[in-house]
Design a protein around this motif. Structure first.
Motif, short mmCIF file in Angstrom:
data_model
loop_
_atom_site.label_atom_id
_atom_site.label_comp_id
_atom_site.label_asym_id
_atom_site.label_seq_id
_atom_site.Cartn_x
_atom_site.Cartn_y
_atom_site.Cartn_z
N ALA A 415 30.81 -34.77 -5.03
CA ALA A 415 31.02 -35.53 -6.26
C ALA A 415 31.02 -34.59 -7.47
N THR A 416 30.14 -33.60 -7.47
CA THR A 416 30.09 -32.64 -8.58
C THR A 416 31.40 -31.87 -8.68
N ARG A 417 31.93 -31.44 -7.53
CA ARG A 417 33.18 -30.71 -7.52
C ARG A 417 34.32 -31.59 -8.03
N ALA A 418 34.41 -32.83 -7.54
CA ALA A 418 35.48 -33.74 -7.93
C ALA A 418 35.41 -34.08 -9.41
N ASN A 419 34.21 -34.31 -9.91
CA ASN A 419 34.05 -34.66 -11.33
C ASN A 419 34.46 -33.50 -12.24
N LEU A 420 34.07 -32.26 -11.85
CA LEU A 420 34.44 -31.11 -12.68
C LEU A 420 35.95 -30.90 -12.66
N ALA A 421 36.59 -31.04 -11.49
CA ALA A 421 38.04 -30.89 -11.42
C ALA A 421 38.74 -31.96 -12.26
N ARG A 422 38.22 -33.17 -12.22
CA ARG A 422 38.80 -34.26 -13.02
C ARG A 422 38.68 -33.93 -14.52
N ASP A 423 37.51 -33.43 -14.94
CA ASP A 423 37.32 -33.10 -16.36
C ASP A 423 38.26 -31.98 -16.81
N VAL A 424 38.52 -31.03 -15.90
CA VAL A 424 39.45 -29.95 -16.24
C VAL A 424 40.85 -30.50 -16.45
N ARG A 425 41.29 -31.38 -15.57
CA ARG A 425 42.65 -31.95 -15.70
C ARG A 425 42.78 -32.78 -16.97
N ARG A 426 41.70 -33.44 -17.39
CA ARG A 426 41.75 -34.30 -18.57
C ARG A 426 41.49 -33.56 -19.87
N PHE A 427 41.17 -32.27 -19.76
CA PHE A 427 40.79 -31.50 -20.94
C PHE A 427 41.93 -31.45 -21.95
N GLN A 428 41.62 -31.79 -23.19
CA GLN A 428 42.62 -31.76 -24.27
C GLN A 428 42.03 -30.98 -25.46
N PRO A 429 42.25 -29.68 -25.51
CA PRO A 429 41.67 -28.88 -26.60
C PRO A 429 42.18 -29.34 -27.96
N ALA A 430 41.27 -29.40 -28.92
CA ALA A 430 41.63 -29.87 -30.26
C ALA A 430 42.58 -28.87 -30.93
N GLY A 431 43.57 -29.40 -31.64
CA GLY A 431 44.49 -28.57 -32.40
C GLY A 431 45.53 -27.86 -31.58
N VAL A 432 45.66 -28.21 -30.29
CA VAL A 432 46.63 -27.57 -29.41
C VAL A 432 47.62 -28.62 -28.91
N LEU A 433 48.89 -28.26 -28.91
CA LEU A 433 49.93 -29.17 -28.42
C LEU A 433 49.75 -29.41 -26.93
N ILE A 434 49.63 -30.68 -26.55
CA ILE A 434 49.47 -31.04 -25.14
C ILE A 434 50.86 -31.32 -24.58
N ASN A 435 51.32 -30.45 -23.70
CA ASN A 435 52.65 -30.63 -23.12
C ASN A 435 52.58 -30.39 -21.61
N GLN A 436 53.72 -30.44 -20.97
CA GLN A 436 53.75 -30.32 -19.52
C GLN A 436 53.28 -28.94 -19.06
N GLY A 437 53.60 -27.92 -19.83
CA GLY A 437 53.17 -26.58 -19.46
C GLY A 437 51.66 -26.45 -19.45
N LEU A 438 50.98 -27.03 -20.46
CA LEU A 438 49.53 -26.99 -20.49
C LEU A 438 48.94 -27.78 -19.34
N GLU A 439 49.55 -28.90 -19.02
CA GLU A 439 49.07 -29.71 -17.90
C GLU A 439 49.17 -28.92 -16.59
N GLN A 440 50.21 -28.12 -16.42
CA GLN A 440 50.36 -27.32 -15.21
C GLN A 440 49.25 -26.27 -15.13
N VAL A 441 48.93 -25.65 -16.26
CA VAL A 441 47.86 -24.65 -16.29
C VAL A 441 46.52 -25.30 -15.93
N LEU A 442 46.26 -26.47 -16.50
CA LEU A 442 45.00 -27.17 -16.24
C LEU A 442 44.92 -27.64 -14.78
N ASP A 443 46.05 -28.08 -14.23
CA ASP A 443 46.04 -28.53 -12.84
C ASP A 443 45.74 -27.37 -11.89
#
Length: 492
Positions: A415-443
């Motif tokens: 559960a700890t592993r799954a929760n941390l991976a989920r939080d990484v995928r959902r991460f949206q840094p402030a002031g940064v454009l959220i686009n498909q390229g960033l989503e690929q890096v986070l995934d």
């Protein structure tokens, strides 16, 4: 024949008379020097000796109430290039020397030097100092600017040559306290106007409080090919002021070893050595390497901070943490490039982090910023980041860190592993454009959390990212992925 004999006897007689007169002249000169030094009533000298034939002057038990309580047990100079007329007026290189004047001596020795007081300006002391082959050329002293003492010292060091320096028992105490910085021994060879062939320092200590164990200690420092000419040129300028650029210090080789002291023991830190090497292949190309060996963290049970560190390591199944650092780079001014060839942080059996990169178009403004330490000049440069790569290779650190996090949160490891991976995928840094390229890096990063392996981040900006555009990366809504050409890949 008789005339020749008479002439010879006359010459011998004159030499004999002259030799007999030397002691008398030496005593007279010594008396005059002592009287002139003590004339102002602020300085006393126990004894003065003069050797005219060896151009030698020795002063014993010197005390001055004028120069912040200065005292010198013994000062002696031989092979002295100092006018006799100046000596007779009581002006010696120790008492009466004026900034900018030339000075030569085969050997200068000082013993038991003390100055200052703890209440105001602090104190400093030297048990002994020996200078061999001293040659100070005449230098300019006018228009030293508002920070005259610093400027004049820098100009003095630029005009100075010393064949050999040996210092023992140097210590400086901070004003109003018993905190000290000391060096047991310093030996330097062939110093010429800011360049030094070798320097070795032993027993560097920083203490807090008289009689206490050293807060920090370094047993040995060895340096070869030290060049501080740019720094001295900066300090020598009339326009110099605090926080101004001070120029680049060059070193061919440096080794620092024997780290100890209370501040390291408090956290259970040990460190073997730090090494720096620079090889100049030509006037345009140089290669440098920095290594840190023998770093280990094994927190003891002696205070709350070290206890927290120890518990964190235990939660990861570790008794100690070892690190190694090795970084190599190249400056190629002919090709206008700077490269990080390899910069590796190794945690044995746990992980390895490796960074490489390349800057192209290094122009005059770029090298000015590097050589003179004027970092504001970087923004005038058209140099650009061409590529960079960061590789995170997990050996067992990720699994251990997740187990420690699970124990802290009270959740099962999956559960700890799954929760941390989920939080990484959902991460949206402030002031940064959220686009498909960033989503690929986070995934890719999230899959690294789930699977482990080797995670690689690549930056290949197209066109290369110029230094004068760096501010864009911190602006609101910046498209970091596109600007840096950023991508991430995962390999098992």
């Amino acid at each position: 024949m008789k005339k020749g004999v008479i002439a010879g006897l006359t010459a011998i007689a004159l030499v004999g008379i002259g030799a007999a007169a030397v002691p008398v002249l030496q005593e007279y000169a010594a008396a005059r020097i002592k009287a002139e030094i003590e004339r102002d009533g602020t300085t006393t000298v126990g004894r003065v000796e003069v050797g005219l034939l060896g151009r030698r002057v020795a002063l014993t038990d010197i005390k001055s109430s004028h120069a912040a309580g200065l005292s010198v047990g013994h000062w002696e100079a031989s092979g002295l290039g100092w006018p006799l007329a100046e000596l007779m007026r009581g002006r010696t290189p120790l008492a009466g020397f004026r900034w900018g004047e030339p000075l030569q001596a085969d050997r200068v020795e000082l013993k038991d030097v003390r100055a200052g007081n703890r209440g105001t300006g602090g104190t400093w002391k030297v048990d002994s100092l020996i200078l061999e082959g001293l040659d100070l050329a005449r230098f300019e002293v006018s228009d030293a600017g508002p920070y005259g003492p610093v400027v004049l010292v820098a100009r003095t060091l630029s005009a100075l040559s010393v064949r050999r320096l040996e210092l023992h028992g140097a210590a400086i105490a901070s004003p109003g306290s018993s905190d000290t910085f000391g060096m047991a021994i310093v030996v330097a060879e062939r110093y010429e106007g800011g360049r030094m062939a070798t320097i070795a320092i032993g027993g560097i200590e920083v203490t807090v409080g008289e009689g206490r164990a050293p807060l920090f200690r370094v047993a040995d420092v060895a340096v070869r090919g030290l060049d501080v000419r740019r720094s001295l040129a900066a300090y020598s300028s009339t326009d110099w002021q605090p926080n101004a650029p001070i120029g680049r210090i060059r070193i061919e080789h440096a080794n620092v070893s024997g780290f100890s002291g209370e501040i390291l023991a408090r956290y259970g830190v040990s460190l073997g050595s730090v090494n720096i090497d620079t090889v100049r292949e030509s006037d345009k190309v140089s290669r440098s390497r920095t290594r840190i060996d023998g770093f280990a963290l094994a927190p003891p049970l002696r205070n709350m901070e070290s206890l927290k560190l120890r518990l964190a390591l235990q939660a990861m199944g570790l008794r100690e943490l070892k690190l190694g650092f090795d970084c190599a780079g190249t400056e190629d001014r002919a090709r206008a490039e700077v490269t990080i060839d390899r910069c590796t942080l190794t945690v044995p059996e746990l992980a390895e982090i490796n960074l490489t990169g390349r800057i192209i178009g290094a122009d005059e403004a770029f090298w000015h910023a590097v050589d003179d330490g004027d970092f504001a000049a970087f923004y005038e440069s058209k140099a650009a980041l061409a590529s960079a790569r960061l590789v995170l290779a997990d050996r067992s650190l990720l699994e251990r860190a997740l187990k420690a996090l699970a124990a802290t949160t009270g959740q099962p490891l999956p559960a700890t592993r799954a929760n941390l991976a989920r939080d990484v995928r959902r991460f949206q840094p402030a002031g940064v454009l959220i686009n498909q390229g960033l989503e690929q890096v986070l995934d890719s990063t999230a899959r690294f959390v789930e699977q482990g392996g080797t995670l690689t981040f690549d930056a290949r900006p197209d066109p290369p990212l110029a230094i004068d555009r760096i501010d864009y990366l911190t602006s609101p809504g910046a498209d970091l992925v596109s600007a840096l050409g950023l991508s991430a890949t995962l390999a098992r």
